[in-house]
Design a protein around this motif. Sequence first.
Motif, PDB file in Angstrom:
ATOM      1  N   GLU A  92      72.322 100.880  11.102  1.00 31.90           N
ATOM      2  CA  GLU A  92      71.811 102.007  10.321  1.00 31.90           C
ATOM      3  C   GLU A  92      70.798 101.479   9.313  1.00 31.90           C
ATOM      4  O   GLU A  92      71.142 100.614   8.498  1.00 31.90           O
ATOM      5  CB  GLU A  92      72.957 102.718   9.595  1.00 31.90           C
ATOM      6  N   GLN A  94      68.721 100.544   6.216  1.00 36.40           N
ATOM      7  CA  GLN A  94      68.989 100.525   4.780  1.00 36.40           C
ATOM      8  C   GLN A  94      67.792  99.895   4.079  1.00 36.40           C
ATOM      9  O   GLN A  94      67.149  99.023   4.645  1.00 36.40           O
ATOM     10  CB  GLN A  94      70.224  99.682   4.479  1.00 36.40           C
ATOM     11  N   LEU A  96      66.946  97.334   2.214  1.00 39.08           N
ATOM     12  CA  LEU A  96      67.452  96.045   1.735  1.00 39.08           C
ATOM     13  C   LEU A  96      66.537  95.353   0.731  1.00 39.08           C
ATOM     14  O   LEU A  96      66.966  94.458   0.024  1.00 39.08           O
ATOM     15  CB  LEU A  96      67.724  95.111   2.920  1.00 39.08           C
TER      16      LEU A  96
END
Length: 130
Positions: A92, A94, A96
């Motif tokens: 999924e 994200q 980061l």
Amino acid sequence: MKSVDVVAGILWRGGRFLAVERPQGRPRAGFWEFPGGKIEQGETPEQALARELKEELGVDVRDFCFWRSVEHAYEDLAVRLRFFHVTGFAGEPQGLEGHRLAWLRCDEALRLRFLEADRPLVADLATITF
């Protein structure tokens, strides 16, 4: 003027594509773009795409295809971008690296402030379905 080679992934899910907003403290902060980054020495564009999307979004690229190349000169930087459609990935996405993420339809994307190099592609995505 400095010149860099860059890859960008257009991740697709349910007729929408993923865009990321450049975080504060970075050049061109607040503008939207397609996720990706610089091609490192010795990497192919495909290897750079997989590495960048793993580092930036935490996803593993599975299915992708080259779409087009674009060259653009900003005031301080010339970029050579290679855009890939990513239709399969694991994980999924994200933010980061501090990016805000949004899954967008083309009409929604046209209302956002995309980087100059990406703007023409956003309009062209309206003719593509995945």
